[in-house]
Motif scaffolding. Structure first.
Motif, PDB file in Angstrom:
ATOM      1  N   LEU A 398      -5.154   6.075   0.378  1.00 52.58           N
ATOM      2  CA  LEU A 398      -5.373   6.879  -0.823  1.00 52.58           C
ATOM      3  C   LEU A 398      -4.963   8.335  -0.610  1.00 52.58           C
ATOM      4  O   LEU A 398      -4.507   8.996  -1.529  1.00 52.58           O
ATOM      5  N   LEU A 399      -5.135   8.796   0.629  1.00 52.65           N
ATOM      6  CA  LEU A 399      -4.748  10.183   0.939  1.00 52.65           C
ATOM      7  C   LEU A 399      -3.238  10.334   1.121  1.00 52.65           C
ATOM      8  O   LEU A 399      -2.736  11.422   1.324  1.00 52.65           O
ATOM      9  N   ARG A 400      -2.528   9.198   1.143  1.00 49.41           N
ATOM     10  CA  ARG A 400      -1.088   9.153   1.384  1.00 49.41           C
ATOM     11  C   ARG A 400      -0.743   9.544   2.820  1.00 49.41           C
ATOM     12  O   ARG A 400       0.340  10.036   3.106  1.00 49.41           O
ATOM     13  N   PHE A 401      -1.696   9.348   3.745  1.00 49.66           N
ATOM     14  CA  PHE A 401      -1.418   9.573   5.161  1.00 49.66           C
ATOM     15  C   PHE A 401      -0.824   8.306   5.772  1.00 49.66           C
ATOM     16  O   PHE A 401      -0.133   8.354   6.770  1.00 49.66           O
ATOM     17  N   VAL A 402      -1.177   7.176   5.167  1.00 50.65           N
ATOM     18  CA  VAL A 402      -0.732   5.872   5.659  1.00 50.65           C
ATOM     19  C   VAL A 402       0.064   5.219   4.550  1.00 50.65           C
ATOM     20  O   VAL A 402      -0.270   5.369   3.369  1.00 50.65           O
ATOM     21  N   VAL A 403       1.146   4.524   4.924  1.00 49.50           N
ATOM     22  CA  VAL A 403       1.998   3.880   3.929  1.00 49.50           C
ATOM     23  C   VAL A 403       1.841   2.366   4.066  1.00 49.50           C
ATOM     24  O   VAL A 403       1.862   1.847   5.181  1.00 49.50           O
ATOM     25  N   PRO A 404       1.666   1.648   2.949  1.00 45.93           N
ATOM     26  CA  PRO A 404       1.496   0.192   3.079  1.00 45.93           C
ATOM     27  C   PRO A 404       2.765  -0.484   3.569  1.00 45.93           C
ATOM     28  O   PRO A 404       3.869  -0.068   3.214  1.00 45.93           O
ATOM     29  N   SER A 405       2.597  -1.501   4.390  1.00 42.91           N
ATOM     30  CA  SER A 405       3.775  -2.252   4.841  1.00 42.91           C
ATOM     31  C   SER A 405       4.056  -3.397   3.878  1.00 42.91           C
ATOM     32  O   SER A 405       5.138  -3.955   3.870  1.00 42.91           O
ATOM     33  N   ALA A 406       3.072  -3.754   3.067  1.00 41.25           N
ATOM     34  CA  ALA A 406       3.268  -4.790   2.036  1.00 41.25           C
ATOM     35  C   ALA A 406       2.233  -4.576   0.941  1.00 41.25           C
ATOM     36  O   ALA A 406       1.212  -3.917   1.156  1.00 41.25           O
ATOM     37  N   GLY A 407       2.510  -5.124  -0.226  1.00 43.18           N
ATOM     38  CA  GLY A 407       1.576  -5.019  -1.342  1.00 43.18           C
ATOM     39  C   GLY A 407       1.856  -3.811  -2.224  1.00 43.18           C
ATOM     40  O   GLY A 407       2.801  -3.048  -1.972  1.00 43.18           O
TER      41      GLY A 407
END
Ligand code: ATP
Length: 605
Positions: A398-407
Motif C-alpha cells: 500500500l505504501l508502494r515500497f513493495v511491488v506485486p509480482s502477480a495479481g
C-alpha cells in the motif's frame, strides 16, 4: 516483483563512455578545459619561437635590446597567456568537480528512492554511503582533470609534432618514435592500475561495511563476549586494504617512471642530434633552440594524462559501483498493469487486492501468495497472523515500497501502480514497525507529518500520545536534538512519537504496523482513548499481534504462515463474537491459540 539484475559492465578503454554520458552537464567545462589547453600549447610554440629568435639575433647578429623590444613584449604576452590558461583550466576543473559530485549524488538519491526500501534493505549501508560520498568525490579528478587531459594528450602532441616536422623533420622523426611508445606504456600500466584499484575499492567498501556493522552490533558482540571477533574482521579488512593500496601505488610509480624515462630519452636524443648537427652546420641556431624548447612539451600532455589517470583511478573504480546502482532497474509490477494507465487519480474508494503475490529476491517462497482482500472506505481492519506471514508486506504494497509480482492491486478501481506515488502517499499516514528518528530536533521529526504545524499543535499531539511529560522534562523541549548525534528515545517513546507524527499528517488512510509492541497496557489504554476520535472518521489497517490500539475493529483478516500450503486467500472474517473462534478463509486458517492477541481484540470490540 519483476526485477532484472544489471550485469556488471566495465569500461575497457582509457575513457569510460558510460560515465561521460551519465554526467553530460560537465561537457562544456571539459570542452573549455581542452580549448584552454590547446591555447596554452600554442603559446608554448610562440614562447619557443620568440626565445630562439631573441637568442639568435642577440648572440649571432649582436642586435641591441631596443631592437628586440617587439619579441620581448611578445614573449611576455606568451608567458601571460600561458599563465592565464593555467588559471582558466583550474577554474574549469573546479566547476566540473562541483557539477559531477552534485549531479551524481542527486541521481543516486533519486534512483535509490525509486528503487525503494525493499532494494535498500538488501544493500550494505556502509558500502553504499562510501560510494555516494568518497566515490562521487573521487570522480572529481576523473572529470575535472583526467578527461580534459586525455583529450589534450590526443590533440596537443600531434599539433606540436607537425610544427617540429615543419621546422626539422629529423627531430620530428625521433620524437614520433618515442611518442608512439607512450600509449603502449599507458595502456599496459593503465589496465594494471585499473585492476588493482578496483580491488582496492572493493576492499575499502568491505572495510566500511564491516566497520559500520561492528559499530552497530557492538552491544550484541559485547553482550556475547565476541568483541574480538568483530575487531579481527576489521583488522583483516584493514590489512587487505593496506596491501592492495601499496600494490596500486607501486603500479602508479612504475607508470610515472616509464613515462618520465621515455620523455627524458626523447628530449635527450633530440638535444644530442641537434647539437651534433649544429656543430656541422646542418641546422640553424634558431631551429635547434626552438625545437629543443618544444620537445619536452610534446611529452608533457601525455605524462600529465598518465598521472591524472592514476590519480582518478579510485573514482573510476567507484564508478563501477555508482553506475551499477544507477543501472539497477526500478521494479515494475508483474501484475500486468499497463503503462498507458499511468497518471490515474488517487481517488478515495475501496482498496482491492486481487490474488496479489510478492516474491522477494533471494527468497524461495513468496512472502504473499495470491492474496485477496478488500478494504472499504471508513473500515477498521486488523491484519493478523504469525510472525513472517506477510503483514508488513501488505502495508509495504500500500505504501508502494513493495511491488506485486502477480495479481492486481486497485484503489477506487484504478491500478495502484498507475497512480503517482507522491500523490497516493499524500492520502496515507503510517506508523512503521521500527520508527526511525531522523537527525534533527523533536519538532523536526514531528513536522515530517505536517510541516506547517505550530509548536502548540505539536505539544498538544505529544500530550495526547503520552509524551507530554517526557518532553517537558527535557531542558530544550521541542528543540531537543534527536537521532544519531542527539538524544536516543526508548523503543516505546519512539513508537509514540511515530504515532504523534502520523496523527499530525491528517490523512484519510491510516496504516499501523505493530504500533504498540513496546507499550505497557496502561499507556496503550490511554492512547486508545486519545486516538479514538481521530481514528473514527478514517480508514484504518492495523497489522499487529495486538491490534488493541484501534478501539473499533470491524473485521479481522488473518494471514497464514508464509510458504504454508494453499494461497493466502482472502483470509477475511467478520468480527467474531466472543464465543466464536477466529477463522481464516481459503482453507488457510491460523492457529487462534497461538494468537493470544485475538482475545484482546474481541474484548476491545
Ligand atoms: P512480523 O509479524 O514478524 O513483523 P510480518 O507478518 O510483518 O512479520 P513481513 O515482514 O511482511 O512479515 O515478512 C514476510 C516474509 O518476507 C518474511 O519471511 C520476511 O523474512 C520476508 N521479507 C520481508 N522483507 C523482505 C525483504 N526486503 N527481502 C527479503 N525478504 C523479506
Amino acid at each position: 516483483m519483476t526485477t532484472t539484475t544489471a550485469a556488471p559492465r566495465r569500461s575497457g578503454g582509457l575513457i569510460d563512455r558510460r560515465l561521460v554520458t551519465r554526467v553530460a552537464a560537465t561537457r562544456r567545462y571539459v570542452a573549455l578545459a581542452v580549448a584552454v589547453g590547446l591555447v596554452a600549447t600554442a603559446s608554448v610554440v610562440a614562447q619557443a619561437v620568440l626565445l630562439a629568435t631573441i637568442v639568435e639575433r642577440s648572440v649571432l647578429h649582436h642586435v641591441s635590446v631596443a631592437t628586440l623590444v617587439p619579441e620581448l613584449v611578445g614573449l611576455a604576452v606568451a608567458f601571460l597567456v600561458r599563465a592565464a590558461c593555467g588559471w582558466l583550466g583550474e577554474a574549469a576543473a573546479q566547476r566540473t568537480s562541483a557539477t559531477v559530485t552534485s549531479v551524481l549524488r542527486r541521481q543516486m538519491l533519486h534512483h535509490a528512492l525509486d528503487l525503494g526500501p525493499g532494494w535498500l534493505a538488501g544493500e550494505r549501508a556502509g558500502e553504499l554511503s562510501l560510494a555516494a560520498t568518497r566515490g562521487t568525490a573521487a570522480l572529481d579528478t576523473y572529470f575535472g582533470r583526467y578527461l580534459p587531459q586525455a583529450i589534450l594528450a590526443a590533440l596537443a602532441p600531434a599539433g606540436l609534432l607537425v610544427w617540429v616536422a615543419w621546422e626539422d623533420w629529423v627531430s620530428a622523426l625521433i620524437l614520433v618514435g618515442l611518442v608512439a611508445l607512450v600509449p603502449v606504456a599507458m595502456v599496459f600500466f593503465g589496465r594494471e592500475s585499473a585492476r588493482r584499484t578496483r580491488e582496492q575499492w572493493r576492499r575499502l567498501s568491505s572495510l566500511s561495511a564491516r566497520f559500520l556493522d561492528l559499530v552497530r552490533g557492538l552491544p550484541t558482540l559485547r553482550a556475547f563476549g565476541r568483541e574480538s571477533h568483530g575487531r579481527r574482521q576489521v583488522e583483516e579488512a584493514t590489512e587487505g586494504l593496506r596491501q592492495t593500496t601499496m600494490g596500486t601505488l607501486r603500479v602508479a610509480f612504475l607508470s610515472a617512471l616509464a613515462l618520465e624515462f621515455l620523455a627524458g630519452i626523447g628530449t635527450g636524443l633530440v638535444a644530442m642530434v641537434l647539437g651534433l648537427r649544429l656543430l656541422e652546420g646542418g641546422v640553424s641556431l634558431f631551429t635547434a633552440l626552438a625545437v629543443l624548447l618544444v620537445s619536452p612539451e610534446v611529452f608533457l600532455p601525455l605524462r600529465r594524462a598518465g598521472s591524472e589517470f592514476h590519480a582518478s583511478a579510485e573514482g573510476q573504480a567507484a564508478a563501477e559501483r555508482i553506475l551499477g546502482m544507477l543501472d539497477e532497474p526500478v521494479p515494475v509490477g508483474g501484475g500486468g498493469w499497463s503503462a498507458a494507465a499511468a497518471g490515474a487519480e488517487a481517488a478515495a474508494g475501496p482498496v482491492v487486492f486481487e490474488g496479489v503475490s510478492v516474491q522477494y529476491p533471494g527468497r524461495a517462497v513468496p512472502a504473499l501468495d495470491g492474496f485477496h482482500f478488500t478494504l472499504e472506505t471508513g473500515e477498521h481492519v486488523a491484519l493478523v497472523g504469525p510472525s513472517g506471514a506477510g503483514k508488513s508486506t501488505v502495508l509495504g504494497l500500500l505504501l508502494r515500497f513493495v511491488v506485486p509480482s502477480a495479481g492486481r492491486l486497485t484503489v477506487a478501481g484504478n491500478e495502484l501502480l498507475a497512480v503517482d506515488p507522491a500523490t497516493w502517499r499524500r492520502r496515507l499516514t503510517w506508523v512503521p514497525q521500527r520508527p526511525h528518528l531522523l537527525t534533527g530536533t523533536v519538532a523536526d521529526n514531528l513536522r515530517l507529518g505536517d510541516p506547517s504545524a505550530s509548536d502548540a499543535q505539536l505539544l498538544e499531539v505529544l500530550e495526547a500520545v503520552g509524551l507530554g511529560a517526557v518532553i517537558d522534562a527535557l531542558p530544550r523541549g521541542l528543540a531537543t536534538p534527536l537521532g544519531e548525534r542527539g538524544l536516543n528515545f526508548s523503543a516505546g517513546e519512539r513508537q509514540r512519537l511515530a504515532i504523534a507524527r502520523a496523527v499530525l499528517r491528517d490523512a484519510p488512510l491510516v496504516l499501523l504496523d505493530e504500533p504498540v509492541s513496546h507499550l505497557d497496557r496502561t499507556t496503550e489504554a490511554a492512547l486508545r482513548e486519545a486516538l479514538a476520535p481521530w481514528l473514527e472518521s478514517r480508514t484504518v489497517l492495523v497489522a499487529a499481534h495486538r491490534p488493541e490500539l484501534v478501539g473499533r475493529i470491524d473485521r479481522i483478516v488473518e494471514l497464514p504462515v508464509a510458504g504454508g500450503s494453499g494461497s493466502t486467500g482472502t483470509g477475511t472474517v467478520g468480527l467474531p463474537s466472543p464465543a466464536a473462534p477466529v477463522d481464516a478463509a481459503g482453507g488457510a486458517g491460523g492457529d487462534p491459540g497461538a494468537e493470544p492477541s485475538l482475545d484482546a481484540v474481541r474484548s476491545v470490540s
